[in-house]
Structure formats: structure tokens, C-alpha cells
Write a protein that holds these residues in place. Sequence first.
Motif, PDB file in Angstrom:
ATOM      1  N   ALA A  78       3.369 -72.169  19.432  1.00  0.00           N
ATOM      2  CA  ALA A  78       3.075 -72.683  20.490  1.00  0.00           C
ATOM      3  C   ALA A  78       1.288 -72.727  20.194  1.00  0.00           C
ATOM      4  O   ALA A  78       0.414 -73.857  20.604  1.00  0.00           O
ATOM      5  CB  ALA A  78       3.184 -72.399  21.924  1.00  0.00           C
ATOM      6  N   VAL A  79       0.665 -71.681  20.036  1.00  0.00           N
ATOM      7  CA  VAL A  79      -0.750 -71.315  19.765  1.00  0.00           C
ATOM      8  C   VAL A  79      -0.997 -72.120  18.386  1.00  0.00           C
ATOM      9  O   VAL A  79      -2.110 -73.218  18.608  1.00  0.00           O
ATOM     10  CB  VAL A  79      -1.357 -69.834  19.854  1.00  0.00           C
ATOM     11  CG1 VAL A  79      -2.707 -69.767  19.417  1.00  0.00           C
ATOM     12  CG2 VAL A  79      -0.856 -69.293  21.044  1.00  0.00           C
ATOM     13  N   LEU A  80      -0.439 -71.894  17.545  1.00  0.00           N
ATOM     14  CA  LEU A  80      -0.677 -72.741  16.064  1.00  0.00           C
ATOM     15  C   LEU A  80      -0.796 -74.453  16.435  1.00  0.00           C
ATOM     16  O   LEU A  80      -1.590 -74.747  15.687  1.00  0.00           O
ATOM     17  CB  LEU A  80       0.434 -72.353  14.890  1.00  0.00           C
ATOM     18  CG  LEU A  80       0.424 -70.838  14.742  1.00  0.00           C
ATOM     19  CD1 LEU A  80       1.227 -70.462  13.711  1.00  0.00           C
ATOM     20  CD2 LEU A  80      -0.989 -70.484  14.160  1.00  0.00           C
ATOM     21  N   ASP A  81       0.401 -74.619  17.302  1.00  0.00           N
ATOM     22  CA  ASP A  81       0.101 -76.267  17.668  1.00  0.00           C
ATOM     23  C   ASP A  81      -1.119 -76.544  18.171  1.00  0.00           C
ATOM     24  O   ASP A  81      -1.644 -77.476  17.946  1.00  0.00           O
ATOM     25  CB  ASP A  81       1.174 -76.551  18.426  1.00  0.00           C
ATOM     26  CG  ASP A  81       1.651 -77.900  18.305  1.00  0.00           C
ATOM     27  OD1 ASP A  81       1.032 -78.590  17.594  1.00  0.00           O
ATOM     28  OD2 ASP A  81       2.383 -78.537  19.260  1.00  0.00           O
ATOM     29  N   SER A  82      -1.633 -75.769  19.176  1.00  0.00           N
ATOM     30  CA  SER A  82      -2.931 -75.973  19.780  1.00  0.00           C
ATOM     31  C   SER A  82      -4.010 -76.027  18.861  1.00  0.00           C
ATOM     32  O   SER A  82      -5.157 -76.636  18.998  1.00  0.00           O
ATOM     33  CB  SER A  82      -3.156 -75.148  20.945  1.00  0.00           C
ATOM     34  OG  SER A  82      -2.231 -75.302  22.008  1.00  0.00           O
ATOM     35  N   LEU A  83      -3.927 -75.080  17.595  1.00  0.00           N
ATOM     36  CA  LEU A  83      -4.768 -74.753  16.912  1.00  0.00           C
ATOM     37  C   LEU A  83      -4.814 -75.924  15.756  1.00  0.00           C
ATOM     38  O   LEU A  83      -5.603 -76.287  14.769  1.00  0.00           O
ATOM     39  CB  LEU A  83      -4.804 -73.562  16.044  1.00  0.00           C
ATOM     40  CG  LEU A  83      -5.018 -72.241  17.150  1.00  0.00           C
ATOM     41  CD1 LEU A  83      -4.825 -71.097  15.967  1.00  0.00           C
ATOM     42  CD2 LEU A  83      -6.326 -72.408  17.802  1.00  0.00           C
ATOM     43  N   GLY A  84      -3.918 -76.795  15.694  1.00  0.00           N
ATOM     44  CA  GLY A  84      -3.923 -77.987  14.799  1.00  0.00           C
ATOM     45  C   GLY A  84      -3.238 -77.692  13.623  1.00  0.00           C
ATOM     46  O   GLY A  84      -3.446 -78.565  12.451  1.00  0.00           O
ATOM     47  N   VAL A  85      -2.527 -76.405  13.203  1.00  0.00           N
ATOM     48  CA  VAL A  85      -1.953 -76.239  12.072  1.00  0.00           C
ATOM     49  C   VAL A  85      -0.485 -76.105  11.971  1.00  0.00           C
ATOM     50  O   VAL A  85       0.002 -75.905  11.015  1.00  0.00           O
ATOM     51  CB  VAL A  85      -2.682 -75.018  11.605  1.00  0.00           C
ATOM     52  CG1 VAL A  85      -4.328 -74.989  11.480  1.00  0.00           C
ATOM     53  CG2 VAL A  85      -2.304 -73.721  12.372  1.00  0.00           C
ATOM     54  N   PHE A  86       0.259 -76.495  13.104  1.00  0.00           N
ATOM     55  CA  PHE A  86       1.616 -75.873  13.340  1.00  0.00           C
ATOM     56  C   PHE A  86       2.298 -76.995  12.212  1.00  0.00           C
ATOM     57  O   PHE A  86       3.094 -76.391  11.373  1.00  0.00           O
ATOM     58  CB  PHE A  86       2.234 -76.233  14.706  1.00  0.00           C
ATOM     59  CG  PHE A  86       3.673 -76.037  14.599  1.00  0.00           C
ATOM     60  CD1 PHE A  86       4.528 -74.966  14.849  1.00  0.00           C
ATOM     61  CD2 PHE A  86       4.414 -77.343  15.110  1.00  0.00           C
ATOM     62  CE1 PHE A  86       5.692 -75.074  14.755  1.00  0.00           C
ATOM     63  CE2 PHE A  86       5.559 -77.422  15.249  1.00  0.00           C
ATOM     64  CZ  PHE A  86       6.419 -76.310  14.866  1.00  0.00           C
TER      65      PHE A  86
END
Length: 396
Positions: free
Chosen positions: A50-58
Motif C-alpha cells: 500500500a505504501v509502495l503504491d503511494s510512493l509510485g513504485v508498486f
Amino acid sequence: MHILLAGGGIGGLAAAVALLQRGIDVDVYERAPELREVGAGIQISPNGNAVLDSLGVFEELRSLSCDPARKEFRLWNTGKPWPMFSLGKSVIERYGYPYLTVYRPDLHQTLADRVRALKADAIHLDSAVTGCEQNDSSATLILQNGQRITGDALIGADGVRSVVRNALWPDTDAAFSGMVTWRALIPMTSLPEHMRESVGSTWIGPGGHAVNYPLHRAEIMNFAATIEGKRWTAQASFEQGTVEECLDDFKGWHEDVQTMIKLAPNLLKWGLMKREPIPQWTQARISLLGDAAHVTLPFLAQGAVHAIEDGMVLARCLAGAKPSDIPAALLRYEHARIERTSRMVRGATDNTERFHSSELATEASAAQYLEREWSAAPIAERYDWLYSYNANTVEI
């Protein structure tokens, strides 16, 4: 606002991305001469993704990783399987994101690329930290080469043997746990056909356990095997091991475990460190993140994930703050994270006995033990609070 980050590992880079996304200037100081991750596989549960998605790398990371169908236990000597829990679609439906098995360098490089896309010169290599100082208005990082770098705040993301933590609270390094983990990466094509399934397997037995799961688009099998009753004298976190010693540690274990050891192109031996959670992370303009704050045994598969969560919550606490507000913002970050991370550390320690119980010696006693400790209800109690947390939205 200008934030200094000591350490360019997964947690430090995740924090850098989250801060830069919020318009906060960041510089990352990494002791290594090149940006690389030593290690093998890690598991990124839905709360991390969920965090990696917010960081734009998921999405990029997902394309490089694996999404196993399930996790299962295997008995150390007979190989008898017991399902731990299903992954895939059921995890996405429950938590919103998949459970990925990730090649550590893939995650590290993806985060580094994202940092540099936001600020090309943010990462400073060959910049070993030797100390830090602060006053009422700034924090200063002292480098081995004599440089003194000043910013509005300093975050120690410099790992288990954190220089920043020990500057604030001396002699807080973790101690050797008495356990060693053997780690290897095995080309999938070299394994027998029956061992190439997209499953996360945890082999459990008295005094030790082994884990294997696919990585890097299922091109690699990750192998990590932990054994009790070892000594550790090396100054480094890991050292070169031998097939002979590893086979001796896992004598009598199932043929599939022996096969992975024999087929490993290289075996590294890691000394596992542990420490009770420290009660405080922050002093004024300096705080901690990841292993520097909450070193953990790897038996909940949450060390990297919690460092990623730390980075997001830190950035959210600092966003919109004035430089004069930084001490209060860092305390808010600590208060938002310390109870959760301490529970995680203690839960990982508790899992040592669950993976290594003497009751696993025979199939009959193992079946009773697994029903008591690893049926649906205790698994939900042990893991649901981890996976349902969302660092992007949790109250701070």
C-alpha cells in the motif's frame, strides 16, 4: 525544510521518496561506495505494498516480483505439508494489495530510481557517518571524510549498528541471538521440476526452520535456513559459508532442503541479532527509522515493511510543519509508530519458538501443535493487525 537521512537502505530510500513527494528537500548519506543491497529475498505484505503504491513504485516492483498462490508449512523430515494461508486473490480482496515475494535488489533499485527522478543528486555515496550533533535550530551529520552537513533534522536510517542511535543512546547495539541464517539464491532451472511451484514454503523443525519462495519473475528460488545453537564472532553481519557446514546444520532434514543446499551457487551465513525495543527514538531534531529504531528477528517477515511504513508516517508528520515545529513533528512520528513496531519485534521473537518447537520432532505431535498454534484463528490474531494497517491513512 531540509532533512538529512543517514543510510540509503530500503527504509531510508522510502522515506526520501515520501518526503520529496511532499516538497521537502532531502539528502541521503550512504556509507557504501555503490548503491546495492546484499541479501536475497524479502516478503512484502499488503501493508507494505500500500505504501509502495503511494510512493509510485508498486506496479514496477510487482512486474519484477512474484505473487505466490499460497504459504504452507512443511515438516522438517517428512515434508508433510500443512496450509498456512492462501494468497493471491483472497489477500487482495481482504487487504487491497497482494502479498509479493521480492528480490531485495529489485526493491532497492526501484526506490533509488524513484528518489533520483524526484531529485537527481539526493543520494551521496561513500559517505560513512561517524557522528551527529544538534542545537535548537539544526542537526548536523558528521562524515568520516571530515565533512559536516547541516539540515533542519536528521533521521538515522543506518541499520542494526546505527551510529546515530548510539550517539543518542550509547551501547544500544543488538546482541547475537544464538541463531544463524544461511541464505542463497538458486536458479529455478537448476531445481527438480517438483520444486519449482509458486508457493512459499516454511520447513519447521525442532531447533531450526527453512524458508523457500520464488523471486524475480520466478527465475530464482530464495532459500533461507535458520538454526539455533551457533556462535558468531565476525564483525560483519554476514560471512561466507560452506555447503558442508550448512548440510551438517540440517542433517536429517528432508531431501528437498538438502537439494537446495547442494544446488546453491553461493551460501552466505548471517548472524541474527536481537534486542528488546528501545523506549525512545527521538531527541529534539534527531530521530530513527527502520532497523536503527526497531531491529527485529526476521520471523514475521516485517522488517523491511515496517521501515517502509516508518518512512511514510515520518513524511506525513513533517509535511506542512515549519522548521521550528520539527521536534514536535518527530515526537508525533515516534508516538504513531513505536507501539506498533515494538509489538512487531516481540511477535517475531515469539515466532522463534513457534517455528522451532520440540513438539515438531514427530508427525503426530507436530499435527497437534500446528492445530493449536497455526490454525485459522491464531494465524488471524497474529497477522491481521499487521496486514490491515495502512501507513498512508493511519491517524497521526
